[in-house]
Design an enzyme around this catalytic site. Sequence first.
Site, mmCIF file in Angstrom:
data_model
loop_
_atom_site.group_PDB
_atom_site.id
_atom_site.type_symbol
_atom_site.label_atom_id
_atom_site.label_comp_id
_atom_site.label_asym_id
_atom_site.label_seq_id
_atom_site.Cartn_x
_atom_site.Cartn_y
_atom_site.Cartn_z
ATOM 1 N N HIS A 169 0.828 -1.214 0.000
ATOM 2 C CA HIS A 169 0.000 0.000 0.000
ATOM 3 C C HIS A 169 0.860 1.261 0.000
ATOM 4 C CE1 HIS A 169 -3.667 2.334 1.048
ATOM 5 N NE2 HIS A 169 -2.801 3.099 1.696
ATOM 6 N N GLU A 170 1.808 1.314 0.917
ATOM 7 C CA GLU A 170 2.639 2.513 1.025
ATOM 8 C C GLU A 170 3.581 2.673 -0.162
ATOM 9 O OE1 GLU A 170 2.020 4.803 3.138
ATOM 10 O OE2 GLU A 170 0.525 3.598 4.196
ATOM 11 N N HIS A 220 1.870 4.769 -2.779
ATOM 12 C CA HIS A 220 2.041 6.205 -2.546
ATOM 13 C C HIS A 220 3.454 6.649 -2.909
ATOM 14 C CE1 HIS A 220 -1.811 6.402 -0.600
ATOM 15 N NE2 HIS A 220 -1.445 5.703 0.467
#
Length: 373
Positions: free
Chosen positions: A26-27, A30
Amino acid sequence: MEVETPNIFLTLLAFLILIGTLVVVHELGHYLVGRWFGVKAEKFSIGFGPQIYGRTDKRGTLWRVGALPLGGYVQFAGDMNPSSQADESWKSLPKAERNQTFQSKTLWQRALIVFAGPAVNFLLAILIAMAFLLAFGKSVTPPVVDILQPNGPAAIAGIEKGDRILSFNGREIETFDEMANEIVMIPGQRAVLEIERDGQKLIKETDVAVVEEVDRFGNEYRVGRIGIGATEVEVREVGLLEAPWAAVVQTGNILRQQMIGLGQILSGRRPLSELGGPLKIAKVSGEAMSMGILTFISLAALISINLGFINLLPIPMLDGGHLLLYAIEAVRRRPATPQVQEWAFRAGFAMLVGFMIMVTFNDLASFGLFGGG
Protein backbone atom coordinates in the site's frame (compact mmCIF):
# COMPACT_ATOMS: atom_id res chain seq x y z
CA MET A 1 -15.52 -32.03 13.00
CA GLU A 2 -13.56 -29.01 14.20
CA VAL A 3 -9.83 -28.67 13.62
CA GLU A 4 -7.56 -27.51 16.40
CA THR A 5 -6.85 -23.80 16.22
CA PRO A 6 -3.22 -22.99 15.23
CA ASN A 7 -0.85 -22.13 18.08
CA ILE A 8 -0.21 -18.53 19.02
CA PHE A 9 3.26 -18.47 17.39
CA LEU A 10 1.94 -19.51 13.96
CA THR A 11 -1.00 -17.11 14.29
CA LEU A 12 1.25 -14.18 15.18
CA LEU A 13 3.77 -15.01 12.44
CA ALA A 14 1.05 -15.34 9.79
CA PHE A 15 -0.57 -12.08 10.88
CA LEU A 16 2.70 -10.13 10.80
CA ILE A 17 3.58 -11.51 7.36
CA LEU A 18 0.12 -10.71 6.01
CA ILE A 19 -0.23 -7.21 7.43
CA GLY A 20 3.42 -6.34 6.89
CA THR A 21 3.28 -7.32 3.22
CA LEU A 22 0.00 -5.53 2.50
CA VAL A 23 1.09 -2.36 4.31
CA VAL A 24 4.37 -2.27 2.38
CA VAL A 25 2.48 -2.76 -0.89
CA HIS A 26 0.00 0.00 0.00
CA GLU A 27 2.64 2.51 1.03
CA LEU A 28 4.83 1.65 -1.96
CA GLY A 29 1.94 2.75 -4.15
CA HIS A 30 2.04 6.21 -2.55
CA TYR A 31 5.84 6.27 -2.63
CA LEU A 32 6.32 5.25 -6.27
CA VAL A 33 3.71 7.64 -7.69
CA GLY A 34 5.03 10.44 -5.48
CA ARG A 35 8.55 9.76 -6.71
CA TRP A 36 7.24 9.71 -10.29
CA PHE A 37 5.96 13.26 -9.77
CA GLY A 38 9.23 14.36 -8.19
CA VAL A 39 8.13 14.40 -4.54
CA LYS A 40 10.83 13.58 -2.01
CA ALA A 41 9.93 10.91 0.55
CA GLU A 42 11.54 11.83 3.85
CA LYS A 43 10.49 8.66 5.65
CA PHE A 44 9.09 5.23 4.76
CA SER A 45 8.04 3.38 7.88
CA ILE A 46 6.84 -0.17 8.39
CA GLY A 47 5.14 -0.05 11.75
CA PHE A 48 4.84 2.74 14.29
CA GLY A 49 6.58 3.67 17.51
CA PRO A 50 10.28 3.53 18.38
CA GLN A 51 12.60 2.69 15.51
CA ILE A 52 14.22 -0.72 15.71
CA TYR A 53 15.93 -0.49 12.31
CA GLY A 54 16.62 2.37 9.92
CA ARG A 55 18.66 3.18 6.84
CA THR A 56 18.80 6.38 4.79
CA ASP A 57 19.24 5.92 1.05
CA LYS A 58 21.01 8.19 -1.43
CA ARG A 59 17.78 10.14 -2.07
CA GLY A 60 17.54 11.06 1.60
CA THR A 61 14.67 8.72 2.41
CA LEU A 62 14.81 7.04 5.82
CA TRP A 63 13.60 3.44 5.53
CA ARG A 64 12.64 2.36 9.03
CA VAL A 65 10.94 -0.44 10.96
CA GLY A 66 8.90 0.56 14.01
CA ALA A 67 8.38 -1.49 17.15
CA LEU A 68 4.59 -1.70 16.56
CA PRO A 69 4.09 -3.57 13.25
CA LEU A 70 0.37 -2.75 12.90
CA GLY A 71 0.49 -0.39 9.94
CA GLY A 72 2.95 1.95 8.30
CA TYR A 73 3.27 5.22 6.45
CA VAL A 74 5.25 7.24 3.95
CA GLN A 75 6.03 10.85 4.85
CA PHE A 76 6.61 13.21 1.93
CA ALA A 77 8.47 16.49 2.11
CA GLY A 78 5.93 19.21 2.87
CA ASP A 79 3.33 16.72 4.10
CA MET A 80 3.60 17.50 7.79
CA ASN A 81 0.57 15.92 9.45
CA PRO A 82 -2.22 13.35 8.85
CA SER A 83 -4.45 16.01 7.25
CA SER A 84 -1.74 16.90 4.71
CA GLN A 85 -1.37 20.38 6.15
CA ALA A 86 2.16 21.62 5.72
CA ASP A 87 4.09 24.03 7.85
CA GLU A 88 3.98 27.35 5.97
CA SER A 89 7.77 27.41 6.12
CA TRP A 90 7.85 25.09 3.09
CA LYS A 91 7.07 28.14 0.91
CA SER A 92 10.32 29.79 1.94
CA LEU A 93 12.47 26.84 0.90
CA PRO A 94 14.81 27.20 -2.10
CA LYS A 95 12.97 26.53 -5.35
CA ALA A 96 14.64 23.16 -5.95
CA GLU A 97 13.63 21.90 -2.50
CA ARG A 98 10.17 23.49 -2.67
CA ASN A 99 9.46 21.67 -5.93
CA GLN A 100 10.12 18.37 -4.16
CA THR A 101 7.39 18.90 -1.58
CA PHE A 102 3.99 17.24 -1.69
CA GLN A 103 2.17 20.55 -1.36
CA SER A 104 3.90 22.01 -4.43
CA LYS A 105 2.20 19.54 -6.73
CA THR A 106 -1.00 20.17 -8.63
CA LEU A 107 -4.33 18.96 -7.28
CA TRP A 108 -4.59 16.05 -9.69
CA GLN A 109 -1.04 14.94 -8.93
CA ARG A 110 -1.70 14.94 -5.18
CA ALA A 111 -4.93 13.03 -5.75
CA LEU A 112 -3.13 10.38 -7.80
CA ILE A 113 -0.44 9.99 -5.13
CA VAL A 114 -3.14 9.40 -2.52
CA PHE A 115 -5.19 7.08 -4.73
CA ALA A 116 -2.13 4.98 -5.61
CA GLY A 117 -2.13 3.25 -2.21
CA PRO A 118 -5.55 1.58 -2.54
CA ALA A 119 -4.96 1.08 -6.27
CA VAL A 120 -1.94 -1.16 -5.73
CA ASN A 121 -3.90 -3.17 -3.16
CA PHE A 122 -6.42 -3.95 -5.89
CA LEU A 123 -3.58 -4.59 -8.36
CA LEU A 124 -1.98 -7.11 -6.00
CA ALA A 125 -5.27 -8.99 -5.71
CA ILE A 126 -5.62 -9.01 -9.50
CA LEU A 127 -2.09 -10.37 -9.95
CA ILE A 128 -2.74 -13.14 -7.41
CA ALA A 129 -6.01 -14.02 -9.15
CA MET A 130 -4.20 -14.10 -12.51
CA ALA A 131 -1.57 -16.47 -11.15
CA PHE A 132 -4.21 -18.83 -9.77
CA LEU A 133 -6.19 -18.77 -13.02
CA LEU A 134 -3.12 -19.49 -15.13
CA ALA A 135 -1.90 -22.24 -12.79
CA PHE A 136 -5.15 -24.03 -12.02
CA GLY A 137 -7.60 -22.88 -14.66
CA LYS A 138 -11.13 -21.71 -14.04
CA SER A 139 -13.82 -23.92 -12.56
CA VAL A 140 -17.14 -23.31 -14.26
CA THR A 141 -20.43 -24.68 -12.96
CA PRO A 142 -23.34 -24.11 -15.38
CA PRO A 143 -26.32 -22.52 -13.57
CA VAL A 144 -28.54 -25.57 -14.08
CA VAL A 145 -30.37 -26.84 -10.98
CA ASP A 146 -29.84 -30.54 -10.28
CA ILE A 147 -30.14 -30.44 -6.49
CA LEU A 148 -33.39 -29.21 -4.96
CA GLN A 149 -34.10 -29.24 -1.24
CA PRO A 150 -37.65 -30.49 -0.58
CA ASN A 151 -39.77 -27.74 0.96
CA GLY A 152 -36.81 -25.36 0.71
CA PRO A 153 -37.28 -21.70 -0.31
CA ALA A 154 -36.59 -22.41 -4.01
CA ALA A 155 -38.89 -25.45 -4.12
CA ILE A 156 -41.68 -23.43 -2.48
CA ALA A 157 -41.14 -20.69 -5.08
CA GLY A 158 -41.64 -23.22 -7.90
CA ILE A 159 -38.05 -23.88 -8.96
CA GLU A 160 -37.59 -27.37 -10.46
CA LYS A 161 -34.65 -29.59 -11.29
CA GLY A 162 -33.35 -28.87 -14.77
CA ASP A 163 -34.16 -25.16 -14.60
CA ARG A 164 -31.40 -22.88 -15.90
CA ILE A 165 -30.90 -19.67 -13.93
CA LEU A 166 -30.62 -16.70 -16.30
CA SER A 167 -30.49 -13.82 -13.82
CA PHE A 168 -30.59 -13.19 -10.09
CA ASN A 169 -32.07 -9.91 -8.81
CA GLY A 170 -31.60 -8.47 -12.28
CA ARG A 171 -27.95 -9.52 -12.53
CA GLU A 172 -27.14 -11.84 -15.43
CA ILE A 173 -25.82 -15.21 -14.29
CA GLU A 174 -23.27 -17.22 -16.27
CA THR A 175 -22.19 -19.73 -13.62
CA PHE A 176 -23.88 -21.24 -10.58
CA ASP A 177 -21.10 -19.92 -8.34
CA GLU A 178 -21.95 -16.36 -9.34
CA MET A 179 -25.48 -16.82 -8.05
CA ALA A 180 -24.34 -18.68 -4.93
CA ASN A 181 -22.05 -15.76 -4.05
CA GLU A 182 -24.99 -13.38 -4.40
CA ILE A 183 -27.28 -15.54 -2.24
CA VAL A 184 -24.73 -15.87 0.56
CA MET A 185 -24.67 -12.08 0.98
CA ILE A 186 -28.43 -11.54 1.47
CA PRO A 187 -29.71 -13.83 4.25
CA GLY A 188 -33.29 -13.05 5.22
CA GLN A 189 -34.03 -11.00 2.11
CA ARG A 190 -36.19 -11.48 -0.98
CA ALA A 191 -34.74 -12.58 -4.33
CA VAL A 192 -36.05 -12.61 -7.89
CA LEU A 193 -34.83 -15.30 -10.30
CA GLU A 194 -35.32 -15.44 -14.04
CA ILE A 195 -35.19 -19.05 -15.21
CA GLU A 196 -35.41 -20.97 -18.47
CA ARG A 197 -37.55 -24.12 -18.54
CA ASP A 198 -38.38 -26.05 -21.71
CA GLY A 199 -37.46 -23.04 -23.82
CA GLN A 200 -39.65 -20.64 -21.84
CA LYS A 201 -38.50 -17.81 -19.58
CA LEU A 202 -40.17 -17.59 -16.18
CA ILE A 203 -39.85 -15.26 -13.18
CA LYS A 204 -39.75 -16.76 -9.68
CA GLU A 205 -39.56 -14.97 -6.34
CA THR A 206 -38.16 -16.60 -3.22
CA ASP A 207 -37.15 -15.80 0.33
CA VAL A 208 -33.49 -16.33 1.21
CA ALA A 209 -33.16 -18.49 4.32
CA VAL A 210 -30.76 -17.56 7.10
CA VAL A 211 -28.29 -20.34 7.86
CA GLU A 212 -25.70 -20.42 10.63
CA GLU A 213 -22.59 -22.23 9.40
CA VAL A 214 -19.49 -23.31 11.32
CA ASP A 215 -16.14 -23.80 9.59
CA ARG A 216 -13.47 -26.37 10.44
CA PHE A 217 -12.02 -24.09 13.12
CA GLY A 218 -15.34 -23.50 14.86
CA ASN A 219 -15.95 -20.00 13.44
CA GLU A 220 -19.65 -19.20 12.98
CA TYR A 221 -21.02 -17.38 9.93
CA ARG A 222 -24.51 -16.15 9.00
CA VAL A 223 -25.19 -16.82 5.32
CA GLY A 224 -28.08 -17.01 2.87
CA ARG A 225 -29.41 -20.20 1.23
CA ILE A 226 -32.39 -21.02 -1.00
CA GLY A 227 -32.00 -24.80 -1.17
CA ILE A 228 -30.66 -25.47 -4.66
CA GLY A 229 -27.38 -26.79 -6.03
CA ALA A 230 -25.51 -27.72 -9.19
CA THR A 231 -22.97 -30.52 -9.39
CA GLU A 232 -21.65 -30.36 -12.94
CA VAL A 233 -18.20 -28.77 -12.87
CA GLU A 234 -16.08 -27.90 -15.87
CA VAL A 235 -12.44 -26.89 -15.41
CA ARG A 236 -11.06 -25.08 -18.39
CA GLU A 237 -7.71 -23.51 -19.05
CA VAL A 238 -7.37 -19.75 -18.97
CA GLY A 239 -5.04 -18.26 -21.55
CA LEU A 240 -2.52 -15.51 -20.93
CA LEU A 241 -4.64 -12.99 -22.84
CA GLU A 242 -7.85 -13.94 -21.05
CA ALA A 243 -6.41 -14.09 -17.53
CA PRO A 244 -6.05 -10.31 -16.86
CA TRP A 245 -9.69 -9.49 -17.54
CA ALA A 246 -10.92 -12.63 -15.76
CA ALA A 247 -8.86 -11.60 -12.72
CA VAL A 248 -10.26 -8.06 -12.87
CA VAL A 249 -13.81 -9.42 -12.97
CA GLN A 250 -13.10 -11.76 -10.07
CA THR A 251 -11.61 -8.94 -8.00
CA GLY A 252 -14.50 -6.67 -8.91
CA ASN A 253 -17.03 -9.26 -7.75
CA ILE A 254 -15.30 -9.57 -4.38
CA LEU A 255 -15.19 -5.78 -4.02
CA ARG A 256 -18.89 -5.60 -4.89
CA GLN A 257 -19.71 -8.18 -2.19
CA GLN A 258 -17.75 -6.17 0.36
CA MET A 259 -19.66 -3.02 -0.60
CA ILE A 260 -22.97 -4.88 -0.31
CA GLY A 261 -21.96 -6.25 3.08
CA LEU A 262 -21.02 -2.80 4.41
CA GLY A 263 -24.26 -1.36 3.07
CA GLN A 264 -26.25 -4.06 4.84
CA ILE A 265 -24.48 -3.36 8.13
CA LEU A 266 -25.02 0.40 7.84
CA SER A 267 -28.70 -0.12 7.01
CA GLY A 268 -29.18 -2.51 9.90
CA ARG A 269 -29.88 -5.59 7.79
CA ARG A 270 -26.77 -7.29 9.18
CA PRO A 271 -25.58 -6.94 12.79
CA LEU A 272 -22.56 -4.82 13.74
CA SER A 273 -21.16 -7.91 15.44
CA GLU A 274 -20.18 -9.26 12.01
CA LEU A 275 -17.47 -6.60 11.70
CA GLY A 276 -14.06 -8.01 12.59
CA GLY A 277 -10.80 -6.32 13.49
CA PRO A 278 -7.09 -7.08 13.82
CA LEU A 279 -7.60 -9.91 16.31
CA LYS A 280 -10.03 -11.66 13.98
CA ILE A 281 -7.72 -11.14 11.01
CA ALA A 282 -4.85 -12.60 13.06
CA LYS A 283 -6.93 -15.66 13.92
CA VAL A 284 -8.00 -16.21 10.31
CA SER A 285 -4.41 -15.64 9.13
CA GLY A 286 -3.13 -18.42 11.35
CA GLU A 287 -5.91 -20.73 10.21
CA ALA A 288 -5.17 -20.01 6.55
CA MET A 289 -1.44 -20.55 7.06
CA SER A 290 -2.12 -23.92 8.72
CA MET A 291 -4.14 -24.98 5.66
CA GLY A 292 -1.28 -24.29 3.24
CA ILE A 293 0.50 -21.50 1.42
CA LEU A 294 -2.08 -21.32 -1.39
CA THR A 295 -4.90 -20.75 1.09
CA PHE A 296 -2.81 -18.09 2.82
CA ILE A 297 -2.11 -16.32 -0.50
CA SER A 298 -5.83 -16.41 -1.32
CA LEU A 299 -6.56 -14.78 2.02
CA ALA A 300 -3.91 -12.13 1.31
CA ALA A 301 -5.72 -11.24 -1.94
CA LEU A 302 -9.03 -10.95 -0.09
CA ILE A 303 -7.59 -8.79 2.70
CA SER A 304 -5.77 -6.65 0.13
CA ILE A 305 -9.08 -5.88 -1.59
CA ASN A 306 -10.62 -5.12 1.80
CA LEU A 307 -7.73 -2.80 2.71
CA GLY A 308 -8.04 -0.91 -0.56
CA PHE A 309 -11.82 -0.60 -0.16
CA ILE A 310 -11.67 0.62 3.44
CA ASN A 311 -8.99 3.19 2.62
CA LEU A 312 -11.22 4.66 -0.10
CA LEU A 313 -14.08 5.35 2.32
CA PRO A 314 -14.61 9.14 2.58
CA ILE A 315 -13.45 9.32 6.19
CA PRO A 316 -10.86 11.92 7.17
CA MET A 317 -7.47 10.38 8.00
CA LEU A 318 -8.07 7.67 5.38
CA ASP A 319 -7.06 8.05 1.73
CA GLY A 320 -10.72 8.48 0.81
CA GLY A 321 -10.97 11.42 3.22
CA HIS A 322 -8.04 13.14 1.51
CA LEU A 323 -9.65 12.53 -1.87
CA LEU A 324 -12.94 13.99 -0.59
CA LEU A 325 -11.13 17.17 0.47
CA TYR A 326 -9.43 17.34 -2.91
CA ALA A 327 -12.81 16.99 -4.61
CA ILE A 328 -14.12 19.89 -2.51
CA GLU A 329 -11.02 21.88 -3.42
CA ALA A 330 -11.62 21.18 -7.10
CA VAL A 331 -15.20 22.49 -6.85
CA ARG A 332 -14.37 25.53 -4.69
CA ARG A 333 -11.17 26.28 -6.62
CA ARG A 334 -9.41 26.65 -3.28
CA PRO A 335 -8.67 24.31 -0.38
CA ALA A 336 -10.84 24.08 2.71
CA THR A 337 -9.63 26.35 5.49
CA PRO A 338 -7.07 24.91 7.94
CA GLN A 339 -9.71 25.07 10.68
CA VAL A 340 -12.18 23.02 8.65
CA GLN A 341 -9.50 20.46 7.80
CA GLU A 342 -8.39 20.24 11.41
CA TRP A 343 -11.91 19.60 12.70
CA ALA A 344 -12.61 17.14 9.89
CA PHE A 345 -9.58 15.10 10.79
CA ARG A 346 -10.35 15.27 14.50
CA ALA A 347 -13.77 13.86 13.69
CA GLY A 348 -12.20 11.22 11.46
CA PHE A 349 -9.77 10.26 14.19
CA ALA A 350 -12.62 9.90 16.69
CA MET A 351 -14.55 7.74 14.20
CA LEU A 352 -11.58 5.46 13.63
CA VAL A 353 -10.87 5.11 17.35
CA GLY A 354 -14.53 4.28 17.98
CA PHE A 355 -14.49 1.78 15.12
CA MET A 356 -11.35 0.06 16.42
CA ILE A 357 -12.84 -0.21 19.91
CA MET A 358 -16.02 -1.72 18.49
CA VAL A 359 -14.32 -4.31 16.24
CA THR A 360 -11.90 -5.26 19.02
CA PHE A 361 -14.89 -5.82 21.31
CA ASN A 362 -16.47 -7.95 18.54
CA ASP A 363 -13.25 -9.94 18.18
CA LEU A 364 -13.02 -10.62 21.90
CA ALA A 365 -16.71 -11.56 22.03
CA SER A 366 -16.23 -13.99 19.12
CA PHE A 367 -13.44 -15.63 21.11
CA GLY A 368 -15.89 -16.21 23.96
CA LEU A 369 -14.32 -13.68 26.34
CA PHE A 370 -17.70 -12.29 27.36
CA GLY A 371 -19.47 -15.63 27.44
CA GLY A 372 -21.25 -15.12 24.10
CA GLY A 373 -18.71 -16.64 21.69
